[in-house]
Design a protein around this motif. Structure first.
Motif, short mmCIF file in Angstrom:
data_model
loop_
_atom_site.label_atom_id
_atom_site.label_comp_id
_atom_site.label_asym_id
_atom_site.label_seq_id
_atom_site.Cartn_x
_atom_site.Cartn_y
_atom_site.Cartn_z
N GLY A 277 0.78 -1.23 0.00
CA GLY A 277 0.00 0.00 0.00
C GLY A 277 0.81 1.28 0.00
N SER A 278 2.12 1.19 -0.12
CA SER A 278 2.95 2.39 -0.10
C SER A 278 2.82 3.14 -1.41
N ASP A 279 3.22 4.44 -1.37
CA ASP A 279 3.19 5.24 -2.59
C ASP A 279 4.11 4.69 -3.66
N ALA A 280 5.14 3.95 -3.28
CA ALA A 280 6.08 3.38 -4.25
C ALA A 280 5.39 2.34 -5.13
N GLN A 281 4.23 1.86 -4.69
CA GLN A 281 3.50 0.85 -5.47
C GLN A 281 2.30 1.45 -6.20
N LYS A 282 2.14 2.75 -6.10
CA LYS A 282 1.02 3.40 -6.75
C LYS A 282 1.51 4.18 -7.96
N THR A 296 3.21 7.50 -14.17
CA THR A 296 4.11 8.22 -13.28
C THR A 296 4.07 7.63 -11.88
N SER A 297 5.25 7.53 -11.26
CA SER A 297 5.34 7.02 -9.90
C SER A 297 4.78 8.04 -8.91
N ILE A 298 3.87 7.61 -8.05
CA ILE A 298 3.33 8.49 -7.02
C ILE A 298 4.44 8.92 -6.05
N SER A 299 5.40 8.02 -5.84
CA SER A 299 6.47 8.34 -4.88
C SER A 299 7.56 9.21 -5.48
N ALA A 300 7.55 9.37 -6.80
CA ALA A 300 8.54 10.21 -7.49
C ALA A 300 7.79 11.00 -8.55
N PRO A 301 7.14 12.09 -8.18
CA PRO A 301 6.19 12.78 -9.06
C PRO A 301 6.76 13.27 -10.37
N ASP A 302 8.07 13.42 -10.46
CA ASP A 302 8.66 13.92 -11.70
C ASP A 302 9.23 12.81 -12.57
N LYS A 303 8.95 11.54 -12.21
CA LYS A 303 9.51 10.41 -12.94
C LYS A 303 8.41 9.45 -13.39
N SER A 304 8.64 8.86 -14.58
CA SER A 304 7.64 7.96 -15.17
C SER A 304 8.27 6.63 -15.57
N LEU A 305 7.38 5.66 -15.73
CA LEU A 305 7.82 4.33 -16.18
C LEU A 305 8.52 4.46 -17.53
N ASP A 306 9.72 3.90 -17.65
CA ASP A 306 10.60 4.19 -18.78
C ASP A 306 11.32 2.91 -19.22
N LEU A 307 11.31 2.66 -20.54
CA LEU A 307 12.10 1.55 -21.10
C LEU A 307 13.50 2.09 -21.38
N ASP A 308 14.46 1.57 -20.66
CA ASP A 308 15.82 2.12 -20.68
C ASP A 308 16.38 2.18 -22.10
#
Length: 398
Positions: A277-282, A296-308
């Motif tokens: 239930g942590s923000d890292a999983q939302k 976008t990661s709730i725990s890192a508002p300026d970062k999104s899921l990214d294929l390296d």
């Protein structure tokens, strides 16, 4: 006398008339044997024979020809001496090509007279009739069936006034400038359809096209026994259906259907972990104009899921990275069944989001792998019913 009409070759023969010139010491006309028709197609036919004479010398062999259509309007003028209808002589072998282009490109019955002259003016005549078919096959009822992630089948009905020789199904995808098109597709049996009466079918396999999932084009070329050709085309835009719109903006967990673990922002890497239930999983999903989502990661508002690196290789890592809205940060959802999905990056035509070895061990890495509707690749998007997070919709640099 007139020989029996040969329905296979479309030819009939009339033999023969003999003419001699009165007052000449040589009154024996040439002799014609080994009469044959070859290279019969929609473009014409070749007449060949053996011509001999008692004098040992043939003056010329003429091949006046016309079609049944419109009388003899296509008969060459002065054909008795016109070199345009003279056969090619090589020893005692004589041949002549009848080209439909010299006969108004007409189809139907062609009549060719053969006049073999010796140097004394004696000649022998033969007549042949040949069917030249110029009517194209007809292709109808074209359809794409049995679409799966691995293949699809093209079916059609093909008819012709004579007989079909083959139906070819060259196929490629819109990516790669036809780099996956089979060489010599006009005759290559790997492109040939399977006949069942007038019905033809051909199965396109994904593994023969770089495992791509999108943008398939199949052309259909029907050839009859005379070489007449008809063609059409059909497309299969996707082997995995259409991308899904499941909302404009929402928060959700991304849960693997096999392990029950959820995608987690693990200090900027992405892994599978049991739900806490942590923000890292939302994750915040924001739909884009191409029906993809920036996630976008709730725990890192300026970062999104990214294929390296937007790399198109199995095992390419998935992490979170500062949001820029590129194709490696836009993800499309393809429905598996019910409310489960395969998640595919826009930059990739082959691979999907994948939980390594569908392991339930906390910290299992997430990467991309060749899409297969596999256990590691099916996820539910479990929307969170709560007050929206303070996270702002990511601002994408222009």
């Amino acid at each position: 006398y007139t020989g029996t009409y040969d329905s296979m070759s479309g030819c009939s023969f009339t033999k023969y008339r003999v003419y001699s010139v009165t007052g000449q010491s040589d009154t024996t006309p040439p002799n014609i044997t080994d009469f044959r028709i070859s290279d019969l197609s929609h473009t014409g036919y070749t007449v060949s024979m053996r011509v001999t004479d008692n004098s040992g010398s043939i003056n010329r062999v003429q091949f006046p020809t016309w079609t049944n259509a419109n009388g003899q309007d296509d008969l060459a003028p002065n054909w008795e001496t016109n070199s345009s209808v003279s056969g090619t002589i090589s020893g005692d072998q004589v041949s002549y090509r009848v080209d439909v282009g010299d006969h108004n490109f007409e189809g139907g019955i062609y009549t060719t007279h053969v006049y073999a002259y010796d140097n004394s003016g004696n000649y022998r005549k033969e007549t042949i009739e040949v069917l030249v078919d110029r009517e194209r096959p007809v292709i109808t009822n074209v359809r794409v069936t049995d679409v799966t992630i691995d293949r699809y089948t093209v079916c059609c009905t093909v008819t012709d006034n004579t007989a079909i020789a083959r139906v070819q199904f060259p196929t490629w995808t819109t990516y790669g400038d036809q780099d996956d098109l089979i060489a010599d597709w006009t005759i290559n049996p790997n492109c040939s359809g399977t006949a069942n009466g007038n019905e033809y079918s051909f199965t396109v396999y994904r593994h023969q096209h770089g495992n791509e999932m999108f943008g398939y084009i199949t052309h259909i070329y029907a050839f009859d026994i005379f070489g007449n050709l008809e063609c059409t085309s059909v497309e299969c835009p996707s082997l995995i259906g259409d991308s899904q719109n499941i909302g404009e903006s929402f928060n959700a967990y991304i849960t693997n259907c096999t392990t029950g673990t959820v995608l987690t922002n693990d200090n900027d890497n992405v892994s599978g972990r049991h739900k806490n239930g942590s923000d890292a999983q939302k994750w915040k999903f924001v739909r884009q104009s191409d029906n993809s989502y920036i996630i976008t990661s709730i725990s890192a508002p300026d970062k999104s899921l990214d294929l390296d690196g937007a790399t198109d290789l199995d095992g390419t890592n998935v992490w979170v990275y500062p949001t820029h809205g590129g194709e490696n940060q836009r993800w499309k959802l393809y429905r598996y069944r019910d409310d489960s999905y395969m998640i595919v990056p826009v930059c990739n035509r082959v691979r999907a989001l994948d939980l390594d070895c569908y392991s339930s061990v906390d910290g299992t890495n997430v990467h991309t792998y060749t899409a297969a509707w596999g256990l590691a690749q099916i996820f539910t998007i479990d929307k969170i019913i709560e007050e929206p997070s303070a996270i702002q919709t990511p601002s994408i640099p222009t």
